[in-house]
Design an enzyme around this catalytic site. Structure first.
Site, PDB file in Angstrom:
ATOM      1  N   GLU A 105       1.439  -8.548  20.275  1.00 43.64           N
ATOM      2  CA  GLU A 105       1.869  -8.254  18.911  1.00 43.64           C
ATOM      3  C   GLU A 105       0.613  -8.032  18.093  1.00 43.64           C
ATOM      4  OE1 GLU A 105       2.992 -11.433  20.104  1.00 43.64           O
ATOM      5  OE2 GLU A 105       4.880 -10.649  20.862  1.00 43.64           O
ATOM      6  N   TYR A 117      -5.760  -0.824  21.003  1.00 39.77           N
ATOM      7  CA  TYR A 117      -4.715  -1.043  21.997  1.00 39.77           C
ATOM      8  C   TYR A 117      -4.130   0.285  22.486  1.00 39.77           C
ATOM      9  CZ  TYR A 117      -5.142  -5.682  19.927  1.00 39.77           C
ATOM     10  OH  TYR A 117      -5.628  -6.872  19.437  1.00 39.77           O
TER      11      TYR A 117
END
Length: 150
Positions: A105, A117
């Site tokens: 998350e 990411y």
């Protein structure tokens, strides 16, 4: 800079950096201890030449899933590839422990982290509204199939 496994002696330094970087979202020293000593987890630290902790990261693996628990790098060192190095070590660890996919998350208001990411091959798969408290910032849920790792 070097990466090594986190040790119990690192708890205070990790908790101090956590508080500096995450403010009201920060884990307490007790939570840091629980994470470092928890089953199925690996925590690593980024250290400078004097062994001062300048970053840290952790992964939990319950095969076939891995979950990035946290990652943080001293703001003075950002943009130099240290976050990528920490993430790559965690992804390698997840793979060694039998994970086929890894989740994380990330705060919706953190575009640099999201960019990192995405560049590692993660894809955004959902939103957790108001996940980060007390500010109520949404969490973007991301997933990486390790076979697709870049």
């Amino acid at each position: 800079m070097n990466i090594r496994d986190a040790a119990l002696a690192d708890i205070a330094a990790v908790a101090a950096l956590e508080a500096e970087l995450f403010g009201s979202d920060a884990w307490s020293a007790d939570i840091v201890r629980e994470e470092l000593t928890g089953e199925r987890r690996r925590y690593i630290v980024l250290v400078d030449e004097s062994d001062a902790i300048r970053g840290y990261a952790g992964v939990l693996v319950v095969a076939p899933d891995g979950d990035i628990q946290t990652i943080a790098v001293d703001p003075a060192l950002r943009g130099a590839g240290h976050g990528r190095a920490l993430m790559n070590e965690l992804l390698d660890e997840a793979d060694r422990r039998g994970a086929s996919q890894v989740f994380l998350e990330v705060r919706a208001d953190n575009p640099p982290a999201r960019g990192l990411y995405l560049s590692l091959g993660f894809v955004e798969i959902g939103v957790r509204p108001g996940y980060y408290q007390p500010e109520g910032v949404d969490a973007i849920v991301m997933q990486l199939q390790l076979k697709d790792r870049q």
